[in-house]
Design a protein around this motif. Sequence first.
Motif, PDB file in Angstrom:
ATOM      1  N   ALA A  74       0.967  -1.204   0.011  1.00 56.99           N
ATOM      2  CA  ALA A  74      -0.059   0.169  -0.037  1.00 56.99           C
ATOM      3  C   ALA A  74       0.816   1.323  -0.015  1.00 56.99           C
ATOM      4  O   ALA A  74       1.859   1.112   0.647  1.00 56.99           O
ATOM      5  CB  ALA A  74      -1.077  -0.065   1.212  1.00 56.99           C
ATOM      6  N   ASP A  75       0.370   2.167  -0.606  1.00 53.31           N
ATOM      7  CA  ASP A  75       0.911   3.775  -0.584  1.00 53.31           C
ATOM      8  C   ASP A  75       0.768   4.385   0.868  1.00 53.31           C
ATOM      9  O   ASP A  75       1.691   4.891   1.399  1.00 53.31           O
ATOM     10  CB  ASP A  75       0.404   4.458  -1.678  1.00 53.31           C
ATOM     11  N   GLN A  76      -0.379   4.142   1.277  1.00 47.27           N
ATOM     12  CA  GLN A  76      -0.477   4.728   2.607  1.00 47.27           C
ATOM     13  C   GLN A  76      -1.540   3.601   3.499  1.00 47.27           C
ATOM     14  O   GLN A  76      -2.340   2.689   2.666  1.00 47.27           O
ATOM     15  CB  GLN A  76      -1.462   5.711   2.612  1.00 47.27           C
ATOM     16  N   THR A  77      -1.285   3.333   4.792  1.00 53.48           N
ATOM     17  CA  THR A  77      -2.206   2.487   5.587  1.00 53.48           C
ATOM     18  C   THR A  77      -2.733   3.547   6.697  1.00 53.48           C
ATOM     19  O   THR A  77      -1.939   4.059   7.418  1.00 53.48           O
ATOM     20  CB  THR A  77      -1.192   1.406   6.139  1.00 53.48           C
ATOM     21  N   PHE A  78      -4.082   3.092   6.841  1.00 53.66           N
ATOM     22  CA  PHE A  78      -4.705   3.772   7.925  1.00 53.66           C
ATOM     23  C   PHE A  78      -5.523   2.691   8.749  1.00 53.66           C
ATOM     24  O   PHE A  78      -5.629   1.482   8.374  1.00 53.66           O
ATOM     25  CB  PHE A  78      -5.827   4.755   7.130  1.00 53.66           C
ATOM     26  N   ARG A  79      -5.900   3.058   9.698  1.00 54.54           N
ATOM     27  CA  ARG A  79      -6.585   2.166  10.960  1.00 54.54           C
ATOM     28  C   ARG A  79      -7.678   2.896  11.462  1.00 54.54           C
ATOM     29  O   ARG A  79      -7.556   4.036  11.855  1.00 54.54           O
ATOM     30  CB  ARG A  79      -5.655   1.802  11.957  1.00 54.54           C
ATOM     31  N   GLN A  80      -9.006   2.606  11.420  1.00 54.14           N
ATOM     32  CA  GLN A  80      -9.988   3.340  11.666  1.00 54.14           C
ATOM     33  C   GLN A  80     -10.079   3.629  13.189  1.00 54.14           C
ATOM     34  O   GLN A  80     -10.664   4.703  13.716  1.00 54.14           O
ATOM     35  CB  GLN A  80     -11.364   2.739  10.997  1.00 54.14           C
ATOM     36  N   SER A  81      -9.623   2.640  13.840  1.00 51.13           N
ATOM     37  CA  SER A  81      -9.704   2.797  15.405  1.00 51.13           C
ATOM     38  C   SER A  81      -9.151   3.946  15.927  1.00 51.13           C
ATOM     39  O   SER A  81      -9.118   4.622  16.887  1.00 51.13           O
ATOM     40  CB  SER A  81      -9.262   1.588  16.149  1.00 51.13           C
ATOM     41  N   ALA A  82      -8.042   4.647  14.929  1.00 49.54           N
ATOM     42  CA  ALA A  82      -7.162   5.749  15.365  1.00 49.54           C
ATOM     43  C   ALA A  82      -7.910   7.091  14.832  1.00 49.54           C
ATOM     44  O   ALA A  82      -7.361   8.150  14.849  1.00 49.54           O
ATOM     45  CB  ALA A  82      -5.754   5.757  14.512  1.00 49.54           C
ATOM     46  N   ARG A  83      -9.008   7.040  14.183  1.00 48.29           N
ATOM     47  CA  ARG A  83      -9.739   8.051  13.523  1.00 48.29           C
ATOM     48  C   ARG A  83     -11.010   8.454  14.155  1.00 48.29           C
ATOM     49  O   ARG A  83     -12.080   9.035  13.517  1.00 48.29           O
ATOM     50  CB  ARG A  83      -9.719   7.558  11.989  1.00 48.29           C
ATOM     51  N   LEU A  84     -11.431   7.897  15.308  1.00 50.52           N
ATOM     52  CA  LEU A  84     -12.555   8.126  15.753  1.00 50.52           C
ATOM     53  C   LEU A  84     -13.014   9.489  15.919  1.00 50.52           C
ATOM     54  O   LEU A  84     -14.541   9.771  15.655  1.00 50.52           O
ATOM     55  CB  LEU A  84     -12.713   7.477  17.164  1.00 50.52           C
ATOM     56  N   ALA A  85     -12.348  10.363  16.098  1.00 55.74           N
ATOM     57  CA  ALA A  85     -12.597  11.831  16.329  1.00 55.74           C
ATOM     58  C   ALA A  85     -13.497  12.288  15.022  1.00 55.74           C
ATOM     59  O   ALA A  85     -14.211  13.105  15.123  1.00 55.74           O
ATOM     60  CB  ALA A  85     -11.519  12.740  16.647  1.00 55.74           C
ATOM     61  N   LEU A  86     -12.813  11.810  13.810  1.00 56.85           N
ATOM     62  CA  LEU A  86     -13.441  12.235  12.506  1.00 56.85           C
ATOM     63  C   LEU A  86     -14.649  11.675  12.572  1.00 56.85           C
ATOM     64  O   LEU A  86     -15.507  12.505  11.820  1.00 56.85           O
ATOM     65  CB  LEU A  86     -12.528  11.688  11.437  1.00 56.85           C
ATOM     66  N   TYR A  87     -14.996  10.611  12.953  1.00 58.69           N
ATOM     67  CA  TYR A  87     -16.448  10.099  12.620  1.00 58.69           C
ATOM     68  C   TYR A  87     -17.312  10.890  13.742  1.00 58.69           C
ATOM     69  O   TYR A  87     -18.706  10.998  13.583  1.00 58.69           O
ATOM     70  CB  TYR A  87     -16.357   8.402  13.010  1.00 58.69           C
ATOM     71  N   GLN A  88     -16.681  11.189  15.003  1.00 52.43           N
ATOM     72  CA  GLN A  88     -17.559  12.025  15.991  1.00 52.43           C
ATOM     73  C   GLN A  88     -18.033  13.038  15.300  1.00 52.43           C
ATOM     74  O   GLN A  88     -19.373  13.548  15.541  1.00 52.43           O
ATOM     75  CB  GLN A  88     -16.720  12.039  17.186  1.00 52.43           C
ATOM     76  N   ALA A  89     -17.319  13.847  14.672  1.00 50.24           N
ATOM     77  CA  ALA A  89     -17.415  15.106  14.192  1.00 50.24           C
ATOM     78  C   ALA A  89     -18.510  14.824  13.295  1.00 50.24           C
ATOM     79  O   ALA A  89     -19.311  15.987  13.109  1.00 50.24           O
ATOM     80  CB  ALA A  89     -16.029  15.854  13.719  1.00 50.24           C
ATOM     81  N   ALA A  90     -18.342  13.986  12.241  1.00 43.93           N
ATOM     82  CA  ALA A  90     -19.360  13.996  11.203  1.00 43.93           C
ATOM     83  C   ALA A  90     -20.786  13.557  11.839  1.00 43.93           C
ATOM     84  O   ALA A  90     -21.874  13.957  11.335  1.00 43.93           O
ATOM     85  CB  ALA A  90     -19.079  12.477  10.351  1.00 43.93           C
ATOM     86  N   ALA A  91     -20.874  12.636  12.990  1.00 43.21           N
ATOM     87  CA  ALA A  91     -21.930  12.342  13.391  1.00 43.21           C
ATOM     88  C   ALA A  91     -22.638  13.745  14.124  1.00 43.21           C
ATOM     89  O   ALA A  91     -23.781  13.997  14.011  1.00 43.21           O
ATOM     90  CB  ALA A  91     -21.871  11.314  14.530  1.00 43.21           C
ATOM     91  N   GLU A  92     -21.828  14.562  14.653  1.00 40.96           N
ATOM     92  CA  GLU A  92     -22.415  15.679  15.330  1.00 40.96           C
ATOM     93  C   GLU A  92     -22.935  16.486  14.145  1.00 40.96           C
ATOM     94  O   GLU A  92     -24.107  17.145  14.126  1.00 40.96           O
ATOM     95  CB  GLU A  92     -21.406  16.698  16.018  1.00 40.96           C
ATOM     96  N   LYS A  93     -22.168  16.596  13.077  1.00 44.60           N
ATOM     97  CA  LYS A  93     -22.774  17.466  12.048  1.00 44.60           C
ATOM     98  C   LYS A  93     -24.033  17.069  11.285  1.00 44.60           C
ATOM     99  O   LYS A  93     -25.044  17.923  11.005  1.00 44.60           O
ATOM    100  CB  LYS A  93     -21.488  17.364  10.817  1.00 44.60           C
ATOM    101  N   LEU A  94     -24.057  15.647  11.258  1.00 44.49           N
ATOM    102  CA  LEU A  94     -25.474  15.100  11.012  1.00 44.49           C
ATOM    103  C   LEU A  94     -26.455  15.293  11.814  1.00 44.49           C
ATOM    104  O   LEU A  94     -27.653  15.573  11.572  1.00 44.49           O
ATOM    105  CB  LEU A  94     -25.306  13.539  10.579  1.00 44.49           C
ATOM    106  N   LYS A  95     -26.209  15.242  13.165  1.00 43.56           N
ATOM    107  CA  LYS A  95     -27.310  15.612  14.256  1.00 43.56           C
ATOM    108  C   LYS A  95     -27.671  16.983  14.064  1.00 43.56           C
ATOM    109  O   LYS A  95     -28.902  17.400  14.190  1.00 43.56           O
ATOM    110  CB  LYS A  95     -26.468  15.207  15.477  1.00 43.56           C
ATOM    111  N   ALA A  96     -26.447  17.963  14.011  1.00 44.62           N
ATOM    112  CA  ALA A  96     -27.156  19.345  13.908  1.00 44.62           C
ATOM    113  C   ALA A  96     -28.062  19.458  12.543  1.00 44.62           C
ATOM    114  O   ALA A  96     -28.650  20.492  12.826  1.00 44.62           O
ATOM    115  CB  ALA A  96     -25.866  20.109  13.744  1.00 44.62           C
ATOM    116  N   ALA A  97     -27.952  18.827  11.619  1.00 44.15           N
ATOM    117  CA  ALA A  97     -28.568  19.063  10.570  1.00 44.15           C
ATOM    118  C   ALA A  97     -29.928  18.235  10.719  1.00 44.15           C
ATOM    119  O   ALA A  97     -30.773  18.333   9.512  1.00 44.15           O
ATOM    120  CB  ALA A  97     -27.891  18.438   9.062  1.00 44.15           C
ATOM    121  N   GLY A  98     -30.224  17.447  11.635  1.00 46.29           N
ATOM    122  CA  GLY A  98     -31.488  16.813  11.895  1.00 46.29           C
ATOM    123  C   GLY A  98     -31.376  15.514  11.157  1.00 46.29           C
ATOM    124  O   GLY A  98     -32.375  15.173  10.873  1.00 46.29           O
TER     125      GLY A  98
END
Length: 453
Positions: A74-98
């Motif tokens: 792979a050119d780059q490797t990621f692990r979702q467990s290290a990116r929870l803050a991003l998902y949290q922010a997205a969830a908040e954005k969706l909540k704010a939009a109802g």
Amino acid sequence: MSEQLSSRPVLRFAPSPTGLIHVGNARTALLNALLAKRDGGTFILRFDDTDTARSRPEYEQAIVEDLEWLGLRADQTFRQSARLALYQAAAEKLKAAGLLYPAYETEEELERKRRLQRARGLPPVYDRAALKLADDERQKLEAEGRKPHWRFRLAHRLVSWDDGVRGPQQVDTANLSDPVLVREDGSFLYTLPSVVDDLDMGITEVVRGEDHVTNTAVQIEIAEALGGVAPRFSHHNLLTLPSGEGLSKRLGHLSLRALREEGQEALAVAATAVLVGTSQALRPVESLDELAGLVDLAAISRAPARFDPEDVGPLTARTLHGLPYTAVCDRLAAAGSAGGAAFWEAVRGNLTRLDEARSWWALCNSPARGIIAPEDADFCSRAAEELPAEPWDDNTYGLWIAAVKASTGRKGKGLFHPLRLALTGRENGPELARLLPLMGRARVAARLKGEMG
Ligand code: GLU
């Protein structure tokens, strides 16, 4: 400049590290990696490891190793467990939009609703009861200690995409349940992190198994709700065993690990994984670049791809027969049969597994005794006398055979068979013309005299 960059594809393979990957997973990995390779793009390895109960670091390691064995890095490797803050922010954005709402039903309550719907002949789609809860009802539930899970509010519209394998697709999201994105304990299900990452990583194309077709309309809606543009999706058919049974990571079906341990060639496994279940014929390739040139999403069939493990062995042999020395020299050296290009070209056509090269190398380079039938003993020692002086080259054998023929009067099988047995101890094998210069005169002469040589 930026336009040029943005036209480069970015693809990803996103396994959950919950087991060893099998040939079906390799199909997904290869299609993504080879498209990236062919089109000068980026290939990302992303571990979808938000399921903490089943994900294991040792499986991550094994997946990296198995991909490397296939020739993929792979050119780059990621692990979702290290990116929870991003998902949290997205969830908040969706909540704010109802668009992300709390729901309190237990699994049993949901099951009861589904049973009733089925009994009435209705599709078991979530009835959005939670959306209709008044504030005081919600407070009451929370006071009882209920914790909400969170559902995405679908727009109930027609979502279309042009699938790279299946062609134009259209799904009315009014027919789907609002998907649960966040569990009661705050952990994320697969759907939201996948969309967030695809957007954040600039994924332009997703090639994945058709078991994900049903997620696609939902993921497109979520991507758009987050202000992004979903990647182009292509859903390939799934590999099955010849019985039609689906491959399972959990059951360890056809793991790459097992195929490697059997001695199958990685290129044969890769070619099979990519070409089976397409309109293209199964064929050996010399490199992943060559295989990348054969990838054609439109050629993938809609029916399941039956993978017969019995096909890999013969393709391994055909692959070896065509591989250039440069493709195998490191592995030959590691296996203790260092022989150069002349050795490889002499033996490759007789191999069904690479490790068999070792015994041919030993036969050319270490003392052994051949087999000489009593009635052939004189003939063989006469043949020894006719051996030309060294240096030996590709013409030596022809000259020698002509001389043996003239001096003994033998021809055909009666001529060749005893010589092969005396020199190799085997009925079949690589052309003697090629083996002779590798063995050298002293060894050949000794074996023809029935001596250790
Ligand atoms: N982790 C998912 C899987 O292994 C990835 C699906 C996807 O490619 O979106 O099936």
